[in-house]
Enzyme design. Structure first.
Site, mmCIF file in Angstrom:
data_model
loop_
_atom_site.group_PDB
_atom_site.id
_atom_site.type_symbol
_atom_site.label_atom_id
_atom_site.label_comp_id
_atom_site.label_asym_id
_atom_site.label_seq_id
_atom_site.Cartn_x
_atom_site.Cartn_y
_atom_site.Cartn_z
ATOM 1 N N LYS A 13 0.828 -1.206 0.000
ATOM 2 C CA LYS A 13 0.000 0.000 0.000
ATOM 3 C C LYS A 13 0.870 1.266 0.000
ATOM 4 O O LYS A 13 0.626 2.171 -0.776
ATOM 5 C CB LYS A 13 -0.913 0.048 1.246
ATOM 6 N N ARG A 88 -9.338 1.652 8.678
ATOM 7 C CA ARG A 88 -8.879 0.288 8.933
ATOM 8 C C ARG A 88 -9.892 -0.510 9.750
ATOM 9 O O ARG A 88 -9.648 -1.665 10.067
ATOM 10 C CB ARG A 88 -7.598 0.370 9.748
ATOM 11 N N ARG A 128 11.681 -6.355 4.916
ATOM 12 C CA ARG A 128 11.540 -4.903 4.769
ATOM 13 C C ARG A 128 12.466 -4.193 5.740
ATOM 14 O O ARG A 128 12.636 -4.604 6.875
ATOM 15 C CB ARG A 128 10.094 -4.506 5.054
ATOM 16 N N ARG A 161 11.544 -2.389 11.390
ATOM 17 C CA ARG A 161 10.498 -1.916 12.293
ATOM 18 C C ARG A 161 10.209 -2.991 13.324
ATOM 19 O O ARG A 161 10.188 -4.174 13.007
ATOM 20 C CB ARG A 161 9.213 -1.626 11.499
ATOM 21 N N ARG A 172 -0.329 -9.033 13.369
ATOM 22 C CA ARG A 172 -0.900 -7.952 12.548
ATOM 23 C C ARG A 172 -1.821 -8.522 11.480
ATOM 24 O O ARG A 172 -2.849 -7.932 11.159
ATOM 25 C CB ARG A 172 0.219 -7.133 11.895
HETATM 26 P P1 AMP Z 1 1.179 0.760 9.004
HETATM 27 O O1 AMP Z 1 2.460 1.457 8.760
HETATM 28 O O2 AMP Z 1 0.043 1.273 8.150
HETATM 29 O O3 AMP Z 1 1.299 -0.740 8.963
HETATM 30 O O4 AMP Z 1 0.749 1.129 10.508
HETATM 31 C C1 AMP Z 1 1.585 0.788 11.601
HETATM 32 C C2 AMP Z 1 0.778 0.747 12.875
HETATM 33 O O5 AMP Z 1 0.198 2.035 13.139
HETATM 34 C C3 AMP Z 1 -0.402 -0.217 12.885
HETATM 35 O O6 AMP Z 1 -0.017 -1.546 13.161
HETATM 36 C C4 AMP Z 1 -1.254 0.399 13.993
HETATM 37 O O7 AMP Z 1 -0.717 0.128 15.271
HETATM 38 C C5 AMP Z 1 -1.090 1.889 13.734
HETATM 39 N N1 AMP Z 1 -2.103 2.405 12.762
HETATM 40 C C6 AMP Z 1 -1.890 2.958 11.544
HETATM 41 N N2 AMP Z 1 -3.036 3.287 10.946
HETATM 42 C C7 AMP Z 1 -4.023 2.948 11.813
HETATM 43 C C8 AMP Z 1 -5.441 3.023 11.777
HETATM 44 N N3 AMP Z 1 -6.081 3.527 10.711
HETATM 45 N N4 AMP Z 1 -6.118 2.545 12.843
HETATM 46 C C9 AMP Z 1 -5.503 2.046 13.924
HETATM 47 N N5 AMP Z 1 -4.173 1.931 14.026
HETATM 48 C C10 AMP Z 1 -3.414 2.374 12.982
#
Ligand code: AMP
Length: 219
Positions: A13, A88, A128, A161, A172
């Site tokens: 994404k 989400r 990654r 990360r 996740r």
């Molecule tokens: P990502 O980089 O999009 O995988 O986001 C990393 C982390 O940020 C996720 O695993 C959540 O802990 C938090 N996060 C990001 N976007 C959201 C969202 N829309 N709702 C809830 N938690 C989020």
């Protein structure tokens, strides 16, 4: 134009949203990046979300809604945005609809759903690496940095990360299946969903995403 990327962690994404952002001149709104920046800055928000993120859990809906509302108010988002990681959950999707309806954006125009097999996701995420300074993403095999361990863009140090460790990745994915996957049918029934095969090279997936985007722009 308001575009939403939907898909499991590791589907690409962020990479694809970044490329569409560059091509169509719309800001990429990555909630994950925004939260990571808050953590790095040690802000009140960052201190509150760090352990949740490290565990691969979702930050609460009210916090996310406030973060996104504030971001979409910025002038660069007046013409729209490419949402990368939001909404989400079903609650977020519904409050996002209300937010858009009450402001200049109106509604979501297109949802790009990236589909990738689960084993590929685990493989992608465990390879990654992210820049500790600018958040740029690399893949040790498919998109390696020019000089090992250093970001091509800003020279920052590349790190894994915390939530890309394999055991957290499995959690996740489980969170994705329970909380986020229901949004596929939510957007499909609204006629907004465009399914994209997320397998293959970054360029191959981009040409599919770009075709969907071009269709929506000319519609
Ligand atoms: P990502 O980089 O999009 O995988 O986001 C990393 C982390 O940020 C996720 O695993 C959540 O802990 C938090 N996060 C990001 N976007 C959201 C969202 N829309 N709702 C809830 N938690 C989020």
């Amino acid at each position: 134009m308001l575009v939403v990327f939907l898909g499991p962690p590791g589907a690409g994404k962020g990479t694809q949203a970044g490329r569409l952002s560059a091509k169509y001149g719309l800001p990429q709104v990555s909630t994950g990046d925004m939260l990571r920046e808050a953590v790095a800055a040690g802000s009140e928000l960052g201190r509150r979300v760090q352990s949740i993120m490290d565990a691969g859990e979702l930050v609460d809906d009210a916090t996310m809604e406030a973060v996104v509302e504030e971001r979409l108010r910025q002038p660069d988002a007046h013409g729209g945005a490419i949402m990368d990681g939001y909404p989400r959950t079903r609650v977020q999707a519904e409050s996002f609809e209300r937010l858009l309806a009450s402001g200049r954006h109106g509604a979501v125009d297109l949802v790009l759903f990236l589909e990738v097999a689960e084993e590929t996701l685990v493989q992608r995420l465990s390879h990654r690496r992210a820049c500790s300074q600018c958040n740029a993403n690399y893949h040790l095999e498919f998109k390696p940095p020019a000089t090992g361990g250093t970001c091509d863009r800003c020279g920052g140090t590349l790190v894994q990360r915390e939530d890309d460790r394999e055991e957290v990745v499995r959690d996740r994915l489980a969170v994705y299946r329970t909380a986020t996957q229901p949004l596929v049918s939510y957007y499909r029934t609204r006629g907004l969903l465009y399914e994209i095969d997320g397998a293959g090279s970054i360029d191959e997936v981009f040409s599919r995403a770009d075709a969907a985007m071009a269709g929506a722009v000319s519609a």
